[in-house]
Each structure stands twice: as structure tokens, then as C-alpha cells.
Design a protein around this motif. Structure first.
Motif, mmCIF file in Angstrom:
data_model
loop_
_atom_site.group_PDB
_atom_site.id
_atom_site.type_symbol
_atom_site.label_atom_id
_atom_site.label_comp_id
_atom_site.label_asym_id
_atom_site.label_seq_id
_atom_site.Cartn_x
_atom_site.Cartn_y
_atom_site.Cartn_z
ATOM 1 N N SER A 1 0.804 -1.100 0.139
ATOM 2 C CA SER A 1 -0.110 0.100 -0.035
ATOM 3 C C SER A 1 0.863 1.259 -0.031
ATOM 4 C CB SER A 1 -1.117 0.049 1.291
ATOM 5 O OG SER A 1 -0.237 -0.073 2.397
ATOM 6 N N GLU A 2 0.099 2.345 -0.267
ATOM 7 C CA GLU A 2 1.204 3.426 -0.712
ATOM 8 C C GLU A 2 1.741 4.227 0.388
ATOM 9 O OE1 GLU A 2 -0.876 7.297 -1.780
ATOM 10 O OE2 GLU A 2 -2.727 6.429 -1.184
ATOM 11 N N ASN A 3 1.177 3.938 1.914
ATOM 12 C CA ASN A 3 1.676 4.555 2.897
ATOM 13 C C ASN A 3 2.457 3.506 3.802
ATOM 14 O OD1 ASN A 3 0.473 6.942 2.736
ATOM 15 N ND2 ASN A 3 -1.651 6.080 3.471
ATOM 16 N N TYR B 1 5.499 -1.390 7.976
ATOM 17 C CA TYR B 1 4.816 -0.444 8.775
ATOM 18 C C TYR B 1 3.842 0.387 7.894
ATOM 19 C CZ TYR B 1 8.040 -1.437 12.593
ATOM 20 O OH TYR B 1 8.756 -2.325 13.591
ATOM 21 N N ILE B 2 2.846 0.775 8.330
ATOM 22 C CA ILE B 2 1.651 1.624 7.415
ATOM 23 C C ILE B 2 1.324 2.997 8.331
ATOM 24 C CG2 ILE B 2 -0.253 2.224 6.384
ATOM 25 C CD1 ILE B 2 -0.633 -0.779 5.946
ATOM 26 N N SER B 3 1.708 4.258 7.793
ATOM 27 C CA SER B 3 0.971 5.311 8.396
ATOM 28 C C SER B 3 0.693 6.256 7.534
ATOM 29 C CB SER B 3 1.963 5.876 9.583
ATOM 30 O OG SER B 3 1.367 7.045 10.254
ATOM 31 N N LYS B 4 -0.498 7.038 7.682
ATOM 32 C CA LYS B 4 -0.797 7.991 6.855
ATOM 33 C C LYS B 4 -0.382 9.306 7.238
ATOM 34 C CE LYS B 4 -5.525 6.260 5.666
ATOM 35 N NZ LYS B 4 -6.367 5.798 6.634
ATOM 36 N N ARG B 5 0.271 9.528 8.752
ATOM 37 C CA ARG B 5 1.046 10.575 8.934
ATOM 38 C C ARG B 5 2.279 10.675 8.430
ATOM 39 N NH1 ARG B 5 -0.628 9.171 15.310
ATOM 40 N NH2 ARG B 5 -0.158 7.138 14.418
ATOM 41 N N ALA B 6 2.645 11.797 7.914
ATOM 42 C CA ALA B 6 3.819 11.889 7.088
ATOM 43 C C ALA B 6 5.003 12.056 8.160
ATOM 44 C CB ALA B 6 3.935 13.175 6.106
ATOM 45 N N TRP B 7 4.668 12.726 9.296
ATOM 46 C CA TRP B 7 6.028 12.680 10.211
ATOM 47 C C TRP B 7 6.489 11.244 10.772
ATOM 48 C CZ3 TRP B 7 5.739 11.423 15.384
ATOM 49 C CH2 TRP B 7 4.335 11.299 15.947
#
Lengths: 258, 675, 195
Positions: free
Chosen positions: A215-217, A233-239
Motif C-alpha cells: 500500500s502507498e503508505n 509499517y503503515i501510517s498515513k501521518r507523514a511525520w
């Protein structure tokens, strides 16, 4: 000509952890410790000398109130697939990558305790037994029969719940499941109350873990080192994603028990 | 023939040469090398057939279904069952019987503040003497029940009904009402640790991740719940009540409420007048929130329903009642009382005839008990700060604690009688806050209980007999009777822990069938239905809320060196004890705030001249506590955040910061200085 | 005397050989009787049971090993015969459902993982290929335990030299596992057999 001990298709087990679902409760850490017989600590253990196969770290976005945010990231052996630093430095051949599962295996009985692998590991995922394992007050009666306690003087780490893998293979032998890869899940994935951890075969394109890893994140820790971790790992949060590229902040914290 | 020294040497030489051709050296090398890898003092793993047993976790009111993995008879791990997951404490609950801090014998507190073991008979004798001395004095006996709404609660109530001298103290809010969370759309939480120790583990996060629930969280700190909320409101401590009333103000002003229903409520006009003072503009300074933000939250609550507003309940803490009143009014206004996805009245779990009268005995709040009036205080698993309880005690008093742990308030008890752990007993679980259904779930013992441990109600029955009152039958008997009452009432269904399937109650033809279904892993449940509350009542002008505006002031922006800062305490909310392995993991990972640590914003530390990373003393009211001072950018500038330790050791000072603090409602200020 | 030196040497040599081959095993291993006598022969030949009635691979892949007391209780709720050992079984163990503290001849250390499922189900090995004729014995022989390593003597094997002229089964050491696996050209990682 050689063949494998169990006639199942080889797998490449991997994990995807959705950090946007991780609330830092620590259920994965305790499930891991219970599953793998990680002992309670003797007096004087610090966060550097204690054993935590799976350690949930706190991440901060570095901003000040009210822009400050906390995130949590469970870090365990990243099961490097390409250049495995610990395997290449071990003078004892006590670490190897299992061809049937892709799991980086640590063999405590072979380990001589030089801790070279701990230096080599960029993820700080290896732990040394500075003390004999001990459980207070008869608590050793609760040990998991499928995992042997380690002894003083050896290194240990996450092995994707190898005891569960062995049991799953035994079950596959009964079921006669020859063509499929063995299916099982790790203790942390089973315990996570929010379902943040997905475990499975990365080589099976239909598996949930293989799709999530694409997935993209999705990202991996210290990807620039080329170790090819099988923990994603996946996170939508850029930081949060940005934090994965940087080395872990120097450990200034030293916690002493007791 | 004479044998000389040479012969002896040759004999030894021959022996040495011979030994090489025996297995001795080779076998010894092998055995010794094996020994070096298997030191005999390393613990051995248990052996035995692997099997699963089912029970219910009663560490908190969530009552999670548990699969206990056993090797032979020995539990070796715990897992959630029937689709539930366990919290970290539940996952390691099988360690608790071996916890070094557990007291398995009755104990007496000596003058010097040390525990001294006594026999169970002697404990019963002392309690009997204490109770019989005040049987004629109204209100002199207080029973605090930490597991309200269970069958044991009914037995306590039965005792209270018998004596006249005793009051029953419990927070029955959750026992009576539950949040229909699975159908809620918007949840506003006022400092409730939704991601930490509230409700079924992972429940809120799963609903959020599935896009079913929007969480708005108001707290003065970027906690885990705040960071994972859809909206985080950095609300100044002490301004919670003013904030809630400002939300009500916007809703009334915009007319976004069910006029036909709400305007008929008792006190409506008076409430309108009260609320008029709480415009978002006026509370903006105290709350630290912009008027637009308050307006947006109010509109979201009113229009993106079903919505629920939730505040932490802190029994006996000053100012908590005002907040509770304001929150109840707001919930009424947004229509969450008695509607789907809101707060529903829980259906009653049927009660056997013998306890019907007892079930009508009302519970009292601790606040309603006059100070210095209680002569005998009975604590059953109560987690109320000691400082709150201490105020209620008469100069001559006896405090009895029945608990598995000598922690929290139990550490101050004169008499301690150990209760069995849930893995060792048969009891029922309380009702969960995040479900509005009725539940009856029992535990099945997988380990033997310590011989001198007693369930609180069984101990009280023993005492009652001694002082000439009618003893009750055992808790186990009453649980059997209640199960039968549920079966004959014929409502609801049983959800199996093994596979999560539901079976209608009609399928159980005998009492034994039904009991076995519960004891072998099953929960009886009956869904709640939406039903408007019979009487709507709003707080009026002359209620305690009127003074809220005056007490809410913003945190100081430029505290001097001797300034008093608004104090936020994160009290220990979980069960008092956790597995030593879990404590170790938390300490090594730094995941949970270490106890007795104060956190302050770097800017505030600098302005107040405080040195971080050093010891400091916190003083709030008449309570002083040494802490470690840390700086943190997660806390609001101008405030002081303290994580208070559970009072584990009786030798610790008899002070509890948590007890004097109104993190909700009234502002408490604390002074901090380096020592 | 002229040959006294040679005689002394020979005496030393012979004594060492005698002690090493004859006495050493008795010193190295402690002996203990089983808590109860049990005849596989009676159960298999006289009662017509098969090995799998008690020792079987469960559906989840686990091997039951020595059956729990509940299994004994299925038949022995009351004594079926008249032996004193059966009386002890019924009165001491079955009546209270206390597990019998058997001393297991083939017990491997905790760090060994041996899946019966793979060996019995997949490789179709007979029980006898590792356990010999144990299933036909009339008595339980004393359990011998290595005083240094704590292992059962069966792990090393019956012959102290681990040399068998008849080419029979030697023991259950890691070497024995490896020999067989090498013969069958099987490849493994350490954690295939260790835990």
C-alpha cells in the motif's frame, strides 16, 4: 540432491503493522513475553540490559504544545531478507536465515555471547542474557511448554514465534497440506486489541499481508541500509513515515528497576 | 616382591593408558558440555496435554471472555475468546497468582504501620467485635463495593437492609446505564482515556478505523487518546464544566435540538438563563479554545448524531459532581439519553426471589456520607483514593479490606483479608461501560484459591452469623439461583466463548444445562432497547453550576518562581497489580509514564525557574509528594501534570495527590519546587 | 623382580579398563524405579489395544505422549485385575485424578522439538524405529539418569560405547537424528529441531 524436512511450499513470512491503529497499550509486548518465556527482571536491570523481544517505542513529532503528537511503533527483529547484518558477523553460525520460512533464526545453544550481532543490528532488536532467567515466586510454572528458556550469556531475539511455526507445521503434517505454505500467526498479532498487526506469507500475492505491504503508505525502517526487512509499517501521518528513515534517537534514557 | 616408586608410577601410567580406551573421558566431555548448556538451575517448562479452558476476566468491568491455554492443569497463557481481545493486564493475568506482592493470608496493621499475619478466625473475631459495637448507630458502617451491579452487590445490600446501621456505597452508573457504542457516531470525551483503559480493549479504535465512530477528545495533554482522536481539543484543566455549558449554549442558541421534547423538560427556562452566561466568547479565555472551535464541536454533536458526551467519573472528588451534572444536561440536549447509539438503560438481569428485596436497596455516593462519621469501613476491591475515604472516618475506626492486593486504599486498612483472584473463584462480572446490554458472565476456577482467602460477601456472611444476624448462603449458591432465575425468565441468549455462536435461552432445558453453558465459557446477554427517559430534568439557575464561570480561569502564561499551577493528575486507573513481567516491559520500553513523575512544559519550567531531570516536591492543598520532574512538550504550558503512583507499599506516606485533585470540574492548583 | 614394572603397568591398564567399562556406567547413572509398574504386554496382547489408543497424534498436530490419568480412568475406575500395582493406580491416582509422575525414558531436554506428526504421519516411521520393543515389555525397567547432564540413559543409548556390532539402534542423541536425516538427504535449519 536435498529436499526439505517438511514437504510444504517455502514461505516468506512477514508482518505489516498499521501505526495509525497502535495506541501503545503494550499488549503485543506482554503476549510476546508470555509466548516466548521472556523472564521478569532481577534487581538492577536497565532498559539496555533487560530483554524485550518486542519493544513499543514512543515517537514524537518534535513540535511543541498544542501541535505535539505522540505515535507508537512496535520494534522487534525486522527479519532482514537481503543483507542480514547479524548473520554475516556471527562467528559461531548461530544465526541463519531459514530457507523454508525466511525467518532469521537465532540458536541460543550455539551462541557464545560475543554480542557482535547486537552491534551489527541497526534496529537494536537483539538482547543479551546478562542474568540467568528467573521468575519470582513459582511463576516459572506458567512457562510456555513450546519454547525453552534461554540461559545466561547468550543473545536472543524475535523469531516470529518459532514455536507456533513448529506447531503449525506439525498440524500441516497431519492435514497432509503439502502444496500450501504453512499458515500460522504470531502471538503479538493474535493479541493486538486493535488489529494493527497483520502476519502472513509475503510471497503469497493473495494474502492480506502481501497486499498491505504494497500500500502507498507502507514503509520499512532504515530502508536506505538495504537490509530488506520483512516487517513493514503503515501510517498515513507523514511525520511518522519520516521518522522511519532516521536512526533511533540516541538512547539517553536509562531506566533502572527495583 | 617389593614394589617401588617406579612400579606405582607404571601402574598409574597403565591406568592412564587404559582409561583412554574406556568411555570415561569421552563420555565425561560429552556430559559436561551438555551440562554447560542446560544448567540445572534453569527453570523447566511444564509438561502436560495442551488444552483450552474458558472463563471470564473480572479484572475490570469489561468482563472479557478468556481462553486459558493450559499444559495439563497449569494455565500457561491467556487469550481473548469469541472475537474479543484482552488488555495487557488480562493477557498476563495467569502470572498474578504468583505475584510477589500478593498477600494470601489475612493481615493486621500494627501501630508501626507494618502488616502482621493473623488467622482467618482472629480476623472474623475482630470484624465481629468492630461491627457489633456500632450496630445501633445509623450510618456508622459503610460498605464500599468496587464491583457494583454484581450478585455479590445484592448480598451486600441484603446485609445493609438487615442492620439499619450500614450504608452501601457504590457507583451504579455503569450498572444501570450503558453506552450503545457500536451505534454511536460522535463521541466527545472529556479526558477519558478511551485508548488506554476504558471499555473493551481496542473497541474505540476498531470503530474509529472502520469509519463508524468520530472521536473528539478534550484534554490538556497530547496523550495517546488525544493523538489518535479525530479531533483533539487542548482544553485547559479546570474549564471542563464551562466548556460543556458553552456547548449547550451554542446548541440552544442555534436551536439544533429536539424542541418539542426538550422544552417540556423540567427547569428548561431556568437552564436557558443559566446557559446564557456561557457563550463561547466568554469561556474562550478559560478553556483556551477559540469560539469557532467550540461552535463547531457543538454543531457536530448536535447534527452528526447519535452522539454521546463522556466524562471520567471520580467518586468523591470535589467538583466532579458539577461536571457530571453539566454532562448529563448536554447529553439530554443532544438526545443521547435513551436513544439508539446513546446512553441506554440496561435491561435488568433477573434476580431470584430471595434477593428481590435486597435489589431495591439504594446505593449511596461517598459524597453523601458525612465526614468523620464512619466507624467501620468495609472495602471490597474499591479503588477510591485513600485521602477521600479518610475524611469520612470517625476518630475511632476499623477499616477492613477484602482484596487480592494490599494496594491503594487497602494499604491503609487495619485488617486485610485476601480475596481469591478471578482464576481461582466463581463470581460474576460487572457490566461493561461500552455496551448497553444486560450481561451475566461467571468465572470458572482454573487454579485452587489460597485456603485463607474469601470472597468479601462470604466473609461478611460469616461475620453476620457471629453477631447474631441471618447469614446468607454462599455466593456460589446465589449465582446458581440467579442463573436459574435468568433461565426461567426466558429472555436473551447465550454467546459461546469457544466459537462465538449465540443460542436462544429456550434451548436450555434444565438449570444444570444453563449453568454448564455459562461455566464452560458462555455469556448470557440481553440487548437493550431505546426508550425515552420518563422524566426530563435540566439543572437550573440556582444549581451548583452557577458558580462555574467564576472558578474557571486560564492557566498563568507567565508563572513566577513561586506560582501555583493548575494540576492535572493521571491517577492509576487499572487494577492495582499487574504481572511483574508486564511492569518490566513497561519500564524498559518507557511506554507508560513512570509513577510519581511530574511533567511540565519546557517554557513553563524556564519561567518558573525549575530544574528538570531532578527531584522536586509537589504540594496541593494539604498533600505533599516527592516526584521526579521531567520536561515534556506534550503538556500544556502553565500546567503541571503528575502521574500518581498506586500506593503499593504500606510504608509509603499516607498521601495521595489523586485524592485531593479535581482534574474535572474545580481547578486545583499545586506548587512545585526542586529539592 | 625384573617384570614387576610391566606387571604394574598391566595391572593399572586392566583395572582402568575394568572400571571404565564395567563400573563407570553404574556410577554415572542413578537408578530409580517407576512410581508404578505397567505392562504394555497386558494392554496390547491381552486387552487387544493398539499403541494409538493411548499414544496418538492429535488433530492439531500435537502428540499426546504418555496419556493423562483421565485416560487410565476410562477403564480403571475400578480395578479390573488383582495386581497390587493396579490397586495403587486406582486408589492413589485414579480416585483423585492425580497425574502419575512417570519417569520418561525418552524425555528430551526442553530445547529439543521433536514432532511426532512429521515422523509418524509424513515419514511413516514405525514407533519401534526409535522406541525399540518398549511397546512389548512386561515390566517397566528402572529409569537411569545421567548424574551430570540430567538426561535419561536412553538418550545416550544402552551401550556405553555407542558402538553396536549388530548395527542396531543406538540412542536419541542429536547425532542419531542427524545420521538418519543425512541418510534420507534431508536439509534443515537449527530451529527445525530446536526451540
Amino acid at each position: 540432491m536435498t529436499k526439505e524436512t517438511v514437504k510444504t511450499r517455502p514461505a516468506r513470512y512477514g508482518m505489516v503493522i498499521d501505526l495509525d491503529r497502535c495506541n501503545g497499550c503494550g499488549a503485543c509486548m506482554i503476549a510476546c513475553a508470555v509466548e516466548n518465556n521472556v523472564p521478569a527482571c532481577p534487581e538492577g536491570v536497565t532498559d539496555r540490559t533487560g530483554i524485550t523481544w518486542m519493544r513499543v517505542q514512543k515517537l514524537s513529532n518534535g513540535q511543541s504544545f498544542p501541535d505535539s503528537r505522540t505515535a507508537f511503533i512496535p520494534v522487534m527483529c525486522q527479519q532482514c531478507g537481503d543483507k542480514t547484518p547479524c548473520v554475516s558477523v556471527c562467528p559461531q553460525q548461530a544465526v541463519e536465515v531459514d530457507e523454508a520460512s525466511g525467518i532469521v533464526d537465532q540458536m541460543p545453544q550455539r551462541c557464545l555471547g560475543c554480542r557482535y550481532c547486537m552491534v551489527a543490528c541497526p534496529y537494536h532488536a537483539r538482547y543479551f542474557n546478562w542474568w540467568d532467567p528467573a521468575w519470582p515466586n513459582g511463576m516459572e510454572r506458567t512457562l510456555n511448554p513450546d519454547v525453552a528458556p534461554r540461559m545466561r550469556g547468550v543473545v536472543e531475539k524475535c523469531n516470529f514465534c518459532h514455536g507456533r511455526y513448529q506447531e503449525a507445521r506439525a498440524k500441516a503434517a497431519v492435514d497432509g497440506a503439502a502444496e500450501r505454505a504453512v499458515e500460522y500467526t504470531t502471538a503479538c498479532a493474535e493479541a493486538c486489541p486493535t488489529g494493527a498487526i497483520t502476519f502472513g506469507d509475503l510471497d503469497d500475492p493473495g494474502s492480506e499481508v502481501a497486499q498491505l505491504a504494497k500500500s502507498e503508505n507502507a514503509f520499512r525502517l532504515l530502508e536506505k541500509l538495504g537490509t530488506g526487512p520483512k516487517v513493514h509499517y503503515i501510517s498515513k501521518r507523514a511525520w511518522v513515515r519520516a521518522a522511519a528513515g532516521s536512526s533511533l534517537a540516541a538512547e539517553t534514557r536509562e531506566v533502572r528497576h527495583g | 616382591m617389593s614394589l617401588g616408586r617406579r612400579d606405582l608410577l607404571k601402574f598409574l601410567g597403565g591406568a592412564a593408558a587404559g582409561a583412554i580406551f574406556t568411555p570415561v573421558p569421552w563420555k565425561l566431555i560429552d556430559d559436561v558440555s551438555i551440562w554447560t548448556q542446560n544448567w540445572s538451575w534453569l527453570p523447566l517448562v511444564p509438561r502436560g496435554e495442551i488444552q483450552s479452558k474458558y472463563t471470564t476476566c473480572t479484572l475490570c468491568s469489561s468482563g472479557c471472555p478468556v481462553r486459558v491455554r493450559c499444559a495439563g492443569a497449569q494455565p500457561v497463557s491467556m487469550w481473548g475468546a469469541a472475537g474479543h481481545r484482552l488488555c495487557p493486564i488480562g493477557l498476563s493475568a495467569h502470572h498474578l497468582p504468583y505475584h510477589p506482592g500478593r498477600l494470601a493470608r489475612p493481615m493486621e496493621h500494627t501501630q508501626g504501620g507494618k502488616w502482621q499475619p493473623i488467622t482467618l478466625e482472629a480476623a472474623v473475631e475482630r470484624i465481629s467485635t468492630g461491627l457489633s459495637g456500632c450496630l445501633r448507630q445509623r450510618g456508622s458502617i459503610a460498605i464500599v463495593d468496587g464491583r457494583a451491579g454484581t450478585t455479590a452487590s445484592l448480598l451486600y445490600k441484603r446485609f445493609v437492609a438487615q442492620t439499619n446501621a450500614a450504608v452501601y456505597i457504590a457507583d451504579e452508573t455503569t450498572a444501570r446505564n450503558g453506552i450503545d457504542l457500536d451505534r454511536t457516531s460522535t463521541l466527545l470525551s472529556l479526558g477519558v482515556p478511551l485508548q488506554d483503559s476504558w471499555g473493551e480493549p481496542g473497541h474505540v479504535m476498531r470503530l474509529q478505523a472502520d469509519g463508524k465512530l468520530t472521536v473528539i477528545h478534550a484534554e490538556a495533554r497530547a496523550s495517546a487518546t488525544a493523538s489518535l482522536a479525530d479531533t483533539w481539543l487542548p482544553l485547559a484543566p479546570g474549564a471542563e464544566t464551562a466548556f460543556v455549558l458553552a456547548l449547550a449554549h451554542v446548541i440552544l442558541k442555534d436551536g439544533i435540538y429536539d424542541r418539542g421534547r426538550i422544552q417540556k423538560a423540567e427547569n428548561f427556562r431556568s437552564f436557558e438563563t443559566l446557559i446564557a452566561a456561557f457563550s463561547p466568547e466568554r469561556v474562550a479565555a478559560a478553556t483556551g479554545l477559540a469560539p469557532d472551535v467550540i461552535g463547531d464541536v457543538a454543531r457536530q454533536l448536535a447534527q452528526a448524531g447519535p452522539s454521546v458526551v463522556l466524562a471520567e467519573s471520580r467518586p468523591g472528588v470535589d467538583g466532579a459532581d458539577e461536571l457530571a451534572t453539566a454532562v448529563a444536561a448536554l447529553n439530554l440536549l443532544i438526545g443521547s439519553e435513551g436513544s439508539e447509539g446513546g446512553i441506554l438503560a440496561r435491561p435488568e438481569v433477573p434476580v431470584h426471589d430471595s434477593l428481590k428485596d435486597a435489589s431495591r436497596v439504594p446505593a449511596t455516593t461517598l459524597a453523601a456520607v458525612p465526614d468523620h462519621s464512619v466507624k467501620v469501613l468495609w472495602l471490597d476491591d474499591a479503588e477510591i483514593p485513600w485521602a477521600v475515604l479518610e475524611r469520612k472516618l470517625a476518630p475511632e475506626h476499623l477499616v477492613i479490606s477484602v482484596s487480592a492486593w494490599p494496594t491503594g486504599a487497602a494499604a491503609h486498612a487495619g485488617l486485610f483479608v485476601p480475596a481469591p483472584l478471578f482464576l481461582e473463584s466463581v463470581r460474576d462480572a460487572a457490566a461493561p461501560a461500552d455496551s448497553a446490554a444486560a450481561w451475566f458472565r461467571i468465572t470458572s476456577p482454573v487454579l485452587p484459591a489460597p485456603p485463607e482467602s474469601r470472597e468479601g460477601v462470604d466473609l461478611l456472611s460469616q461475620v453476620a452469623e457471629k453477631i447474631g444476624l441471618t447469614p446468607t448462603d454462599s455466593l456460589v449458591d446465589h449465582l446458581h439461583r440467579r442463573a436459574e432465575a435468568i433461565r426461567t425468565a426466558g429472555h436473551g441468549q447465550v454467546v459461546s466463548y469457544a466459537d462465538g455462536t449465540a443460542t436462544g435461552i429456550a434451548a436450555f432445558s434444565s438449570a444444570e444445562d444453563f449453568w454448564n453453558a455459562l461455566a464452560n465459557g458462555g455469556a448470557w446477554t440481553q440487548a437493550a432497547s431505546a426508550k425515552a427517559p420518563p422524566r426530563l430534568r435540566l439543572p437550573g439557575e440556582n444549581s451548583s453550576l452557577e458558580k462555574t464561570m467564576r472558578t474557571a480561569t486560564p492557566p498563568p502564561s507567565n508563572p513566577g518562581t513561586a506560582a501555583e499551577l493548575p494540576l492535572v493528575v493521571s491517577a492509576y486507573t487499572g487494577p492495582p497489580a499487574a504481572s511483574p513481567v508486564l511492569s518490566k516491559l513497561y519500564e524498559e520500553s518507557g511506554l507508560k509514564e513512570p509513577p510519581d513523575t511530574a511533567f511540565i512544559h519546557p517554557q513553563t519550567a524556564e519561567r518558573a525557574g525549575l530544574k528538570p531531570g531532578a527531584r522536586a516536591m509537589v504540594e496541593a492543598g494539604n498533600v505533599k509528594r516527592p516526584v521526579l520532574l521531567e520536561i515534556s512538550t506534550l503538556v500544556m504550558p502553565g500546567t503541571l501534570h503528575v502521574s500518581a503512583a498506586p500506593e503499593f507499599h504500606p510504608a509509603r506516606p499516607k498521601h495521595s495527590i489523586a485524592g485531593t485533585t479535581a482534574a474535572n470540574g474545580r481547578l486545583v492548583r499545586a506548587r512545585i519546587w526542586n529539592v | 623382580m625384573k617384570h614387576s614394572g610391566k606387571i604394574a603397568f598391566a595391572a593399572g591398564l586392566l583395572l582402568a579398563l575394568h572400571l571404565g567399562w564395567r563400573q563407570f556406567p553404574d556410577v554415572l547413572y542413578s537408578k530409580a524405579d517407576q512410581p508404578l509398574q505397567f505392562s504394555h504386554k497386558v494392554h496390547v496382547e491381552d486387552s487387544g489395544m493398539s499403541c494409538e489408543d493411548c499414544h496418538f497424534v492429535r488433530d492439531d498436530g500435537r502428540f499426546t505422549g504418555i496419556p493423562p490419568i483421565a485416560k487410565c480412568a476410562e477403564c480403571h475406575a475400578e480395578p479390573l485385575g488383582a495386581t497390587p500395582h493396579e490397586k495403587v493406580l486406582v486408589e492413589k491416582y485414579v480416585a483423585t485424578l492425580t497425574e502419575i509422575p512417570w519417569r520418561v525414558y525418552s524425555r528430551q531436554p526442553d530445547n529439543v522439538y521433536f514432532p511426532h506428526a512429521a515422523h509418524v504421519k509424513t515419514a511413516k516411521l514405525a514407533c519401534e524405529s526409535c522406541h525399540g520393543e518398549h511397546g512389548k515389555t512386561e515390566n517397566l525397567r528402572p529409569y537411569e539418569q545421567n548424574r551430570i547432564s540430567g538426561y535419561s540413559r536412553d538418550i545416550w543409548g544402552p551401550s556405553i560405547s555407542r558402538i553396536s556390532l549388530k548395527g542396531e539402534r543406538l540412542g536419541m542423541k542429536m547425532d542419531d537424528c542427524i545420521d538418519c536425516h543425512t541418510e534420507k538427504k534431508l536439509r534443515h535449519s537449527c530451529l527445525d529441531c530446536h526451540k
